[in-house]
Scaffold this motif. Structure first.
Motif, PDB file in Angstrom:
ATOM      1  N   ASP A 136      -7.075   0.714   0.381  1.00 10.48           N
ATOM      2  CA  ASP A 136      -5.755   1.273   0.085  1.00 10.48           C
ATOM      3  C   ASP A 136      -4.968   0.331  -0.831  1.00 10.48           C
ATOM      4  O   ASP A 136      -4.168   0.780  -1.661  1.00 10.48           O
ATOM      5  N   GLY A 168      -4.736   9.945   1.121  1.00 14.26           N
ATOM      6  CA  GLY A 168      -6.106   9.545   0.822  1.00 14.26           C
ATOM      7  C   GLY A 168      -7.105  10.179   1.769  1.00 14.26           C
ATOM      8  O   GLY A 168      -8.147  10.686   1.339  1.00 14.26           O
ATOM      9  N   THR A 186       0.833  -1.216   0.000  1.00 12.42           N
ATOM     10  CA  THR A 186       0.000   0.000   0.000  1.00 12.42           C
ATOM     11  C   THR A 186       0.863   1.259   0.000  1.00 12.42           C
ATOM     12  O   THR A 186       0.525   2.258   0.629  1.00 12.42           O
ATOM     13  N   THR A 217      -6.502   6.676  -5.802  1.00 11.52           N
ATOM     14  CA  THR A 217      -7.064   7.435  -4.699  1.00 11.52           C
ATOM     15  C   THR A 217      -8.249   8.272  -5.165  1.00 11.52           C
ATOM     16  O   THR A 217      -9.233   8.439  -4.437  1.00 11.52           O
ATOM     17  N   ASP A 266     -10.382   0.800   5.343  1.00  9.24           N
ATOM     18  CA  ASP A 266      -9.495   1.678   4.582  1.00  9.24           C
ATOM     19  C   ASP A 266      -8.237   0.945   4.117  1.00  9.24           C
ATOM     20  O   ASP A 266      -7.737   1.192   3.018  1.00  9.24           O
ATOM     21  N   ARG A 267      -7.728   0.036   4.953  1.00  9.83           N
ATOM     22  CA  ARG A 267      -6.516  -0.726   4.584  1.00  9.83           C
ATOM     23  C   ARG A 267      -6.782  -1.589   3.350  1.00  9.83           C
ATOM     24  O   ARG A 267      -5.934  -1.707   2.467  1.00  9.83           O
ATOM     25  N   THR A 311      -3.624   1.866  -4.386  1.00 14.46           N
ATOM     26  CA  THR A 311      -2.177   1.957  -4.575  1.00 14.46           C
ATOM     27  C   THR A 311      -1.741   1.190  -5.818  1.00 14.46           C
ATOM     28  O   THR A 311      -0.874   1.650  -6.564  1.00 14.46           O
TER      29      THR A 311
END
Length: 410
Positions: free
Chosen positions: A371, A342, A258, A297, A367-368, A375
């Motif tokens: 991400d 982000g 990420t 993003t 969110d992880r 990415t």
């Protein structure tokens, strides 16, 4: 592993990480040091690689006009694809309606939104007051500026600066070789990075927000398969299949880490060896893209804004949608080099259309996961820019040579 190519080995490790994470749950955290080791090795390479390769690339170019031409094309390309990306994100979110009928227990504490210093201050911050401090802190944009100045200085000084040029040329070759060695560990690193994420989050967090994940994933896939493929085919004169296969290892490493900057050594290696991008183009376009190109993003912004609006029962007007598109596009440059880009972009977008910032908490838990998607798209977008800009420079060089030949003939 020795019998597999690196892409197959990484894919195998990725699938194994998902399976093990699902089976063992939080207990799989025991493999996390493997991922941390790989990430540290990648980060260990970044600064000397960017500095050395960019100095050599600029000094080899020897023409400030060419640098300005490449820079202009790169910025226009990044802004254009970001504009398309946010539009795709909004469209997919409107079609799938990820926020309709969602009831989320707000157990996750909202992260504190941080404000960006603004576009003008970000531009000023590109110039380091202390280049050595910029190297120590890993400030990529400042390192790029320093490297460009060094490269131009070597060109202007001429023969007396040859020892400096050869030093950086040798350092660059050393870093390329070290990147190759580190990449051997990529499958182990990917396993150590992905398995704990799967084990930590599980289905309990993912299920209520599955439509958000699907919307972001689908929009990212469409952007890669349609936008990048068309641009690479028409402007880069390269088969989309060759492009996607060539950049796939970097895309998977980006998905795992990420971090666009963290994936930069792998992106440069893939672009040069698999896609045939010249050293001078890749040395400039890719480090810049790792810092300011945020197509993935931007897609995330589009989906997140529609999700939050639907969750709170808000109707967005056409003017508000247009404001979201423009804000997210230019914020991709304005938030360059700021940690948590982000989140900062999402805060700026929500503020621009007077939407509740509390909406950030709704997707904090996943969110992880999101991400990872964004990415990967960012990194693939960087590579597509390198292919397109390099092809454009080759056409320009060919036309310039033809013009000279015609002038001599006349």
């Amino acid at each position: 592993m020795k019998k597999m190519n690196i892409l197959t080995a990484i894919l195998f490790a990725f699938v194994a990480a998902i399976i093990c994470g699902a089976l063992f749950g939080s207990a799989i955290e025991v493999v996390k040091p493997l991922g941390d080791l790989f990430l540290r090795l990648i980060q260990f390479i970044i600064v000397p690689l960017v500095l050395a390769s960019l100095v050599v690339g600029v000094a080899s170019t020897g023409d400030p006009k060419k640098l300005g031409r490449i820079g202009g094309k790169t910025i226009v390309y990044y802004l254009g694809t970001t504009l398309i990306a946010i539009t795709i994100g909004l469209t997919i979110a409107i079609i799938l309606s990820p926020g309709g009928g969602v009831d989320i227990p707000q157990q996750v504490e909202a992260p504190e939104p941080r404000e960006t210093e603004g576009f003008i201050q970000t531009l000023l911050n590109i110039i380091p007051t202390n280049p050595l401090a910029a190297l120590a802190e890993g400030a990529i944009l400042q390192i790029i500026f320093f490297a460009i100045c060094l490269g131009l200085g070597i060109t202007l000084v001429g023969e007396r600066a040859n020892p400096v040029y050869h030093f950086f040329d040798g350092l660059a070759e050393i870093m390329y070789r070290l990147t190759g060695i580190v990449m051997v560990l990529a499958p182990i690193g990917v396993f150590g990075l992905v398995a704990p994420v799967v084990g930590q989050h599980g289905l309990s967090v993912l299920l209520p927000l599955l439509k958000v994940i699907v919307a972001v994933g689908l929009a990212c896939l469409l952007h890669v398969l349609i936008t990048y493929s068309i641009l690479v085919k028409t402007l880069g004169k390269m088969s989309p299949l060759k492009f996607l296969k060539g950049i796939a290892p970097a895309g998977i490493v980006a998905f795992s880490t990420t971090s666009s900057a963290g994936t930069l050594p792998v992106t440069i290696k893939n672009a040069r060896e698999n896609l045939g991008v010249s050293h001078s183009t890749s040395s400039f376009v890719l480090p810049l893209g790792a810092t300011i190109n945020m197509d993935g993003t931007a897609i995330y912004q589009g989906v997140a804004v529609i999700f939050i609006a639907q969750f709170f029962g808000l109707e967005l007007t056409f003017t508000q949608l247009l404001t979201i598109v423009l804000t997210a596009t230019f914020a991709s440059i304005g938030t360059a080099g700021v940690p948590g880009a982000g989140l900062i972009m999402l805060t700026m977008v929500l503020t621009s259309v007077n939407m509740p910032l509390e909406g950030i908490v709704l997707i904090a838990g996943i969110d992880r996961i999101l991400d990872m998607f964004r990415t990967s798209v960012n990194v693939v977008g960087d590579a597509s820019a390198a292919v397109v800009v390099d092809a454009s420079e080759q056409r320009y060089a060919g036309q310039y040579a033809d013009g000279q030949d015609q002038g001599m003939t006349g």
